[in-house]
Motif scaffolding. Structure first.
Motif, PDB file in Angstrom:
ATOM      1  N   UNK A   3      -1.276   6.236 -11.747  1.00 54.61           N
ATOM      2  CA  UNK A   3      -2.184   6.954 -10.842  1.00 54.61           C
ATOM      3  C   UNK A   3      -3.540   6.262 -10.776  1.00 54.61           C
ATOM      4  N   UNK A   4      -4.038   5.840 -11.927  1.00 54.29           N
ATOM      5  CA  UNK A   4      -5.389   5.296 -11.995  1.00 54.29           C
ATOM      6  C   UNK A   4      -5.508   3.912 -11.369  1.00 54.29           C
ATOM      7  N   UNK A   5      -4.429   3.139 -11.355  1.00 56.63           N
ATOM      8  CA  UNK A   5      -4.513   1.806 -10.774  1.00 56.63           C
ATOM      9  C   UNK A   5      -4.187   1.788  -9.283  1.00 56.63           C
ATOM     10  N   UNK A   6      -3.625   2.871  -8.762  1.00 63.90           N
ATOM     11  CA  UNK A   6      -3.322   2.923  -7.331  1.00 63.90           C
ATOM     12  C   UNK A   6      -4.566   2.730  -6.471  1.00 63.90           C
ATOM     13  N   UNK A   7      -5.688   3.443  -6.725  1.00 58.45           N
ATOM     14  CA  UNK A   7      -6.846   3.241  -5.850  1.00 58.45           C
ATOM     15  C   UNK A   7      -7.471   1.858  -5.985  1.00 58.45           C
ATOM     16  N   UNK A   8      -7.329   1.249  -7.153  1.00 56.21           N
ATOM     17  CA  UNK A   8      -7.895  -0.084  -7.341  1.00 56.21           C
ATOM     18  C   UNK A   8      -7.180  -1.096  -6.448  1.00 56.21           C
ATOM     19  N   UNK A   9      -5.855  -1.002  -6.372  1.00 54.43           N
ATOM     20  CA  UNK A   9      -5.100  -1.891  -5.492  1.00 54.43           C
ATOM     21  C   UNK A   9      -5.402  -1.578  -4.028  1.00 54.43           C
ATOM     22  N   UNK A  32       0.807  -1.209   0.000  1.00 50.79           N
ATOM     23  CA  UNK A  32       0.000   0.000   0.000  1.00 50.79           C
ATOM     24  C   UNK A  32       0.844   1.264   0.000  1.00 50.79           C
ATOM     25  N   UNK A  33       1.895   1.279   0.795  1.00 51.17           N
ATOM     26  CA  UNK A  33       2.776   2.443   0.837  1.00 51.17           C
ATOM     27  C   UNK A  33       3.384   2.721  -0.534  1.00 51.17           C
ATOM     28  N   UNK A  34       3.778   1.678  -1.219  1.00 46.25           N
ATOM     29  CA  UNK A  34       4.402   1.861  -2.523  1.00 46.25           C
ATOM     30  C   UNK A  34       3.382   2.276  -3.580  1.00 46.25           C
ATOM     31  N   UNK A  35       2.181   1.723  -3.488  1.00 51.22           N
ATOM     32  CA  UNK A  35       1.144   2.080  -4.448  1.00 51.22           C
ATOM     33  C   UNK A  35       0.666   3.514  -4.231  1.00 51.22           C
ATOM     34  N   UNK A  36       0.559   3.948  -2.990  1.00 55.46           N
ATOM     35  CA  UNK A  36       0.146   5.324  -2.694  1.00 55.46           C
ATOM     36  C   UNK A  36       1.082   6.327  -3.362  1.00 55.46           C
ATOM     37  N   UNK A  37       2.349   5.998  -3.428  1.00 52.44           N
ATOM     38  CA  UNK A  37       3.308   6.894  -4.085  1.00 52.44           C
ATOM     39  C   UNK A  37       2.965   7.103  -5.559  1.00 52.44           C
ATOM     40  N   UNK A  38       2.220   6.178  -6.155  1.00 55.77           N
ATOM     41  CA  UNK A  38       1.845   6.306  -7.561  1.00 55.77           C
ATOM     42  C   UNK A  38       0.846   7.430  -7.817  1.00 55.77           C
ATOM     43  N   UNK A  54      -5.037   8.290   3.270  1.00 55.66           N
ATOM     44  CA  UNK A  54      -6.197   9.086   2.874  1.00 55.66           C
ATOM     45  C   UNK A  54      -5.804  10.382   2.173  1.00 55.66           C
ATOM     46  N   UNK A  55      -4.875  11.128   2.757  1.00 60.63           N
ATOM     47  CA  UNK A  55      -4.570  12.449   2.200  1.00 60.63           C
ATOM     48  C   UNK A  55      -4.054  12.371   0.766  1.00 60.63           C
ATOM     49  N   UNK A  56      -3.099  11.482   0.443  1.00 61.34           N
ATOM     50  CA  UNK A  56      -2.665  11.399  -0.966  1.00 61.34           C
ATOM     51  C   UNK A  56      -3.812  11.040  -1.911  1.00 61.34           C
ATOM     52  N   UNK A  57      -4.684  10.134  -1.476  1.00 62.99           N
ATOM     53  CA  UNK A  57      -5.835   9.775  -2.310  1.00 62.99           C
ATOM     54  C   UNK A  57      -6.778  10.951  -2.473  1.00 62.99           C
ATOM     55  N   UNK A  58      -7.104  11.626  -1.365  1.00 61.13           N
ATOM     56  CA  UNK A  58      -8.058  12.730  -1.401  1.00 61.13           C
ATOM     57  C   UNK A  58      -7.523  13.922  -2.188  1.00 61.13           C
ATOM     58  N   UNK A  59      -6.223  14.097  -2.222  1.00 60.44           N
ATOM     59  CA  UNK A  59      -5.643  15.176  -3.024  1.00 60.44           C
ATOM     60  C   UNK A  59      -5.657  14.819  -4.504  1.00 60.44           C
ATOM     61  N   UNK A  60      -5.418  13.560  -4.797  1.00 63.20           N
ATOM     62  CA  UNK A  60      -5.358  13.135  -6.206  1.00 63.20           C
ATOM     63  C   UNK A  60      -6.735  13.051  -6.860  1.00 63.20           C
TER      64      UNK A  60
END
Length: 262
Positions: free
Chosen positions: A77-83, A62-68, A98-104
């Motif tokens: 970017x688009x596959x990060x939330x799916x994982x 999750x940490x690595x995918x969030x960086x995407x 949450x914050x990286x997702x909510x910003x993106x």
């Protein structure tokens, strides 16, 4: 040639360096421009492996995918939330994601559903899938989730949803509105910014964001009225926590842009 052979099989049969190398290859392939590698290989393997990974491995993935979310390539970017949705379903969500997702999510500008070379991108739908997964977690604040869905809908865009993104986002909102802790006011307050935005409309072509939002709310009305179930399951139909309040609020909001409705 798909690269999935590097992590094919059962992760539980791997150990030590081989297991770490397989997970590393999988993470790398999740941002591949080749849909055979990214979608058919890495993502489907991730979905199969995540439930049986160790908690520490899910956290690292999750940490690595969030960086995407900050990656230059849209497919990453688009596959990060799916994982992250699959990790959340396995009980591995971390609040710092949450914050990286909510910003993106509301800021993403490439909203294409499908690209002839890159395959499925579906940023809006994949973000909605994560919202739906989070909505099933009792500790999540449903108001925060609903407000982020609204931020995505109202964000300026020239893209008209063309791959059922409206259905996926409506489903996420229905799951959010099924949260048992919501009161009637919280179940409808998120529509306030939508109604305000609708009232800014002027004569002329309907802006894409407005059309996207109208169609999402119409599907949400159907799900609220008729019921919904968790995707890909045979569970019984259920409805949102405050059905009548939500139906009335949706009808009132849509009436702003459809004054001929009852």
């Amino acid at each position: 040639m798909p690269a999935s052979h590097r992590y094919d099989g059962d992760v539980r049969a791997l150990g030590g360096a081989d297991r770490a190398a397989a997970l590393d290859a999988l993470v790398g392939d999740l941002c591949s421009p080749d849909p055979r590698v990214r979608d058919d290989g890495a993502y489907f393997t991730a979905a199969r492996w995540i439930p049986v990974l160790e908690q520490a491995e899910r956290r690292e993935l999750g940490d690595r995918v969030v960086a995407y979310f900050a990656h230059t390539a849209v497919q990453a970017r688009a596959f990060a939330p799916l994982v992250l949705a699959r990790i959340t379903e396995a009980g591995g969500w971390r609040e710092e994601w949450w914050r990286p997702f909510a910003q993106w999510y509301p800021a993403e500008r490439d909203l294409r559903g499908y690209d002839v070379d890159l395959g499925w991108l579906h940023a809006v739908a994949h973000g909605a899938d994560l919202l739906a997964a989070l909505a099933r977690q009792p500790a999540q604040d449903p108001v925060r989730l609903a407000n982020l869905a609204v931020d995505r809908l109202l964000a300026p865009t020239e893209h008209l949803f063309d791959a059922q993104e409206d259905d996926r986002l409506a489903y996420a909102l229905a799951k959010i509105l099924s949260h048992p802790d919501l009161d009637p006011e919280e179940s409808t307050a998120w529509l306030g910014p939508v109604e305000k935005a609708f009232r800014t409309g002027e004569p002329g072509p309907v802006p894409p964001w407005a059309s996207n939002t109208m169609r999402t709310l119409r599907m949400l009305y159907i799900l609220t009225d008729r019921g919904l179930r968790t995707r890909n399951t045979d569970e019984p139909l259920h409805t949102v926590t405050h059905r009548e309040s939500v139906l009335d609020a949706l009808a009132g909001t849509l009436a702003v842009v459809a004054p001929y409705s009852g």
